[in-house]
Motif scaffolding. Structure first.
Motif, PDB file in Angstrom:
ATOM      1  N   ALA A 462       0.829  -1.150   0.083  1.00 15.01           N
ATOM      2  CA  ALA A 462      -0.120  -0.141  -0.125  1.00 15.01           C
ATOM      3  C   ALA A 462       0.833   1.204   0.104  1.00 15.01           C
ATOM      4  O   ALA A 462       1.744   1.361   0.787  1.00 15.01           O
ATOM      5  CB  ALA A 462      -0.787  -0.104   1.196  1.00 15.01           C
ATOM      6  N   THR A 463       0.569   2.331  -0.905  1.00 11.15           N
ATOM      7  CA  THR A 463       1.270   3.412  -0.737  1.00 11.15           C
ATOM      8  C   THR A 463       0.431   4.565   0.046  1.00 11.15           C
ATOM      9  O   THR A 463      -0.607   4.661  -0.025  1.00 11.15           O
ATOM     10  CB  THR A 463       1.596   3.749  -2.285  1.00 11.15           C
ATOM     11  N   HIS A 464       1.193   5.343   0.597  1.00  8.00           N
ATOM     12  CA  HIS A 464       0.526   6.525   1.249  1.00  8.00           C
ATOM     13  C   HIS A 464       1.043   7.914   0.829  1.00  8.00           C
ATOM     14  O   HIS A 464       2.291   8.078   0.424  1.00  8.00           O
ATOM     15  CB  HIS A 464       0.760   6.453   3.026  1.00  8.00           C
ATOM     16  N   ILE A 465       0.335   8.896   0.993  1.00 12.24           N
ATOM     17  CA  ILE A 465       0.630  10.304   0.419  1.00 12.24           C
ATOM     18  C   ILE A 465       0.011  11.288   1.693  1.00 12.24           C
ATOM     19  O   ILE A 465      -1.024  10.754   2.365  1.00 12.24           O
ATOM     20  CB  ILE A 465      -0.001  10.647  -0.620  1.00 12.24           C
ATOM     21  N   SER A 466       0.412  12.360   1.639  1.00 10.77           N
ATOM     22  CA  SER A 466      -0.003  13.453   2.486  1.00 10.77           C
ATOM     23  C   SER A 466      -0.561  14.684   1.784  1.00 10.77           C
ATOM     24  O   SER A 466       0.133  15.096   0.976  1.00 10.77           O
ATOM     25  CB  SER A 466       0.816  13.736   3.726  1.00 10.77           C
ATOM     26  N   ILE A 467      -1.766  15.198   1.930  1.00 10.80           N
ATOM     27  CA  ILE A 467      -2.165  16.352   1.269  1.00 10.80           C
ATOM     28  C   ILE A 467      -2.372  17.325   2.058  1.00 10.80           C
ATOM     29  O   ILE A 467      -2.745  17.451   3.271  1.00 10.80           O
ATOM     30  CB  ILE A 467      -3.614  15.974   0.501  1.00 10.80           C
ATOM     31  N   MET A 468      -1.891  18.663   1.889  1.00  9.31           N
ATOM     32  CA  MET A 468      -2.094  19.722   2.687  1.00  9.31           C
ATOM     33  C   MET A 468      -2.497  20.884   2.075  1.00  9.31           C
ATOM     34  O   MET A 468      -2.083  21.314   0.840  1.00  9.31           O
ATOM     35  CB  MET A 468      -0.705  20.331   3.376  1.00  9.31           C
ATOM     36  N   LEU A 469      -3.547  21.552   2.296  1.00 10.71           N
ATOM     37  CA  LEU A 469      -4.162  22.842   1.997  1.00 10.71           C
ATOM     38  C   LEU A 469      -3.740  24.185   3.010  1.00 10.71           C
ATOM     39  O   LEU A 469      -3.416  23.824   4.148  1.00 10.71           O
ATOM     40  CB  LEU A 469      -5.413  22.937   1.805  1.00 10.71           C
ATOM     41  N   ALA A 470      -3.099  25.333   2.280  1.00  7.99           N
ATOM     42  CA  ALA A 470      -3.129  26.237   3.101  1.00  7.99           C
ATOM     43  C   ALA A 470      -3.597  27.649   2.518  1.00  7.99           C
ATOM     44  O   ALA A 470      -3.867  27.883   1.477  1.00  7.99           O
ATOM     45  CB  ALA A 470      -1.513  26.610   3.108  1.00  7.99           C
ATOM     46  N   CYS A 471      -4.068  28.414   3.833  1.00 15.67           N
ATOM     47  CA  CYS A 471      -4.655  29.734   3.415  1.00 15.67           C
ATOM     48  C   CYS A 471      -4.182  30.772   4.437  1.00 15.67           C
ATOM     49  O   CYS A 471      -3.949  30.345   5.418  1.00 15.67           O
ATOM     50  CB  CYS A 471      -6.162  29.539   3.413  1.00 15.67           C
ATOM     51  N   ASP A 472      -4.128  32.153   3.820  1.00  9.00           N
ATOM     52  CA  ASP A 472      -4.102  33.014   4.979  1.00  9.00           C
ATOM     53  C   ASP A 472      -4.733  32.988   6.303  1.00  9.00           C
ATOM     54  O   ASP A 472      -5.886  32.641   5.861  1.00  9.00           O
ATOM     55  CB  ASP A 472      -4.020  34.285   4.379  1.00  9.00           C
ATOM     56  N   VAL A 473      -4.588  33.297   7.187  1.00  9.49           N
ATOM     57  CA  VAL A 473      -5.156  32.905   8.372  1.00  9.49           C
ATOM     58  C   VAL A 473      -6.428  34.185   8.315  1.00  9.49           C
ATOM     59  O   VAL A 473      -7.513  33.999   9.010  1.00  9.49           O
ATOM     60  CB  VAL A 473      -4.435  33.130   9.914  1.00  9.49           C
TER      61      VAL A 473
END
Length: 540
Positions: A462-473
């Motif tokens: 099984a392969t794993h990835i990590s996703i991240m979203l970023a926005c100004d506070v």
């Protein structure tokens, strides 16, 4: 570094001969608060920034200085290069250069990019020559093959009384060795070509980044095609994989095969389109979301082939590799626009406070697909929250990113180890939220989640990835993820940097590399136990 938005507001207001009190009244705030904004002592964003831009008759992007932010980030990398890092730069030199001489700043950034690509290419070839065991093995095979051919040829030349059978035997040996030599030579050339492609990918990804930033990750030509296609599909039935399979067959004679063989031995992918046989193959373990997205992508690319070609022709893409990667990115964008129709998706996102899990259920999409679509909600006059996007593998290597002006997202390699994109691997399938503060005072909301991709068989890991979203506070309170967070409490922020080498936080316990500031104060986390001014065993 953040662009001086307040100064831009002040300069624009004065050029229009509008008093501070008059502008404050128009946008619904007090003159004293506007004074703080114009002096860059208060952040501004969201609806308030849009009202300011409207009354100053200027685009929001012109106030935020998105282009200058990107140029500032490029200069950050250039000035941090080991070749020039020891020079005595002034603290605000980069900002002044961008503000006063933007063309010169752009020239420096381009030259550094070309230099970095040349160094990467040279390093790759040097590594091949110095230490690659495969290269050594291939060279030995070539030498052995040449020796065998030479030996057989000498026998043919020096022994006149060979009978016909023996002569044919040696000629056959020469033929076999020559063919083997040809294969080994191709492998050797392939090794150098692959090294060149690795170096070229750095340049390719930068060119694609430039294309995305130039368009603000919004491509109206693909949105129009997607809207027309989705409208027609909705008249034919319920949107989903089954309808897409029917349309591919009806319009283009494409047959869809789920499971079984891909047609290529040991093919590692989850999907493949055989243009010759007109077959779209999907691995049996693929999720419904993946099937829907890839079928929509194929239908979109076949329908909008001319639009895609025109878009790629108009872009600055200097190599076949860059064009291929850009075409893949454009195809994914088109698929997202079909699966997640712009206006409906934006309305649902705003109504649900950008709850990704609820959006997944409504549109039958995956977490990564929804995150991608959120990044592209940049239609003028109908904009969503501006997000940046990152994807990482378990080793921490960044494999995909969509930039956010003002936030320095590394193009490749590793980001700051304190970012939630890495913490998400420790809490699988759980969304982590994190309010971070950079050394320049900028603050962002990070949202990260790790995902597991389905294996095709028991023997396949099984392969794993990590996703991240970023926005100004400043935009965080428009999302469900701000619930329970005190966004005004700066003491609760996680102090971070972009990468260790570009981070100026000397007291960070998570630092893995030294800062690129050799003439500045030393890092207290990397000192020897015994002061280096004294040698061990010194007698006096």
């Amino acid at each position: 570094m953040r662009a001086p938005i307040g100064f831009r507001i002040s300069n624009r207001r004065k050029s229009l001969k509008i008093s501070q009190a008059a502008l404050a009244r128009l946008i619904g705030i007090s003159p004293s608060y506007l004074n703080l904004i114009e002096n860059n002592k208060r952040d501004i964003g969201g609806a308030l920034l849009q009202r300011v831009a409207h009354h100053l008759q200027i685009e929001t992007a012109d106030l935020t200085g998105d282009d200058e932010q990107k140029l500032l980030q490029d200069l950050e990398e250039a000035y941090a290069d080991p070749v020039v890092e020891s020079l005595d730069f002034q603290p605000d030199e980069r900002r002044q250069l961008v503000a006063q001489y933007p063309a010169s700043a752009g020239a420096i950034a381009r030259l550094h990019r070309a230099y970095a690509n040349a160094v990467a290419s040279a390093d790759n070839y040097a590594d091949r020559l110095r230490s690659d065991p495969l290269l050594s093995q291939l060279l030995h095979q070539i030498l052995s093959g040449i020796t065998a051919v030479r030996s057989s040829a000498e026998i043919l030349e020096d022994v006149p009384d060979l009978d016909e059978a023996e002569r044919k035997q040696f000629l056959g040996a020469i033929g076999r060795e020559a063919r083997a030599l040809s294969d080994v030579a191709r492998s050797l050339i392939g090794q150098f070509d692959s090294s060149s492609r690795v170096a070229g990918n750095v340049s390719a990804m930068r060119e694609i980044d430039d294309l995305i930033i130039e368009q603000q990750n919004y491509f109206p030509q693909f949105e129009r095609v997607a809207e027309d296609l989705r409208r027609e599909l909705d008249t034919r039935g319920t949107f989903g994989p089954a309808l897409l399979v029917e349309e591919l067959e009806r319009r283009f004679g494409v047959r869809t095969q789920i499971g079984g063989s891909s047609g290529i031995e040991d093919f590692p992918g989850q999907y493949r389109f055989d243009a010759g046989e007109r077959v779209m193959w999907l691995q049996g373990s693929t999720t419904l979301a993946t099937r829907q997205f890839q079928l929509a992508r194929l239908l979109g690319e076949l329908t909008a082939a001319d639009v895609m070609r025109e878009t790629l022709d108009a872009a600055t893409l200097t190599s076949p590799t860059t064009r291929r990667l850009a075409a893949r990115a454009m195809g994914s964008y088109l698929a997202g626009a079909i699966v997640f129709p712009y206006s409906r998706f934006l309305a649902e996102a705003e109504g649900l406070a950008y709850d990704i899990d609820q959006l997944r259920q409504i549109f039958n999409g995956s977490f990564e697909q929804v995150a991608h679509r959120l990044v592209s909600l940049r239609r003028p006059g109908e904009e969503g929250i501006p997000f940046g996007f990152l994807r990482s593998d378990p080793a921490g290597r960044l494999t995909k990113h969509f930039p956010l002006p003002g936030l320095l997202l590394p193009n490749s390699g590793h980001a700051c180890p304190l970012w939630s994109i890495y913490g998400a691997f420790r809490q699988p399938e759980t969304l982590l939220r994190q309010v971070v503060r950079f050394s320049d005072g900028s603050r962002y909301l990070f949202l990260a989640r790790s995902l597991q991709r389905r294996p095709g068989s028991y023997r396949e890991p099984a392969t794993h990835i990590s996703i991240m979203l970023a926005c100004d506070v400043l935009h965080a309170d428009r999302t469900v993820y701000a619930s329970g967070l005190d966004l005004d409490d700066r003491e609760a922020d996680v102090p971070v940097g972009p990468t260790c080498r570009l981070c100026t936080r000397r007291d960070c316990p998570a630092r893995q590399e030294e800062m690129l500031t050799p003439d500045g104060p030393r890092s207290v986390t990397r000192l020897p136990l015994i002061p280096q001014e004294f040698g061990l065993g010194d007698s006096g």
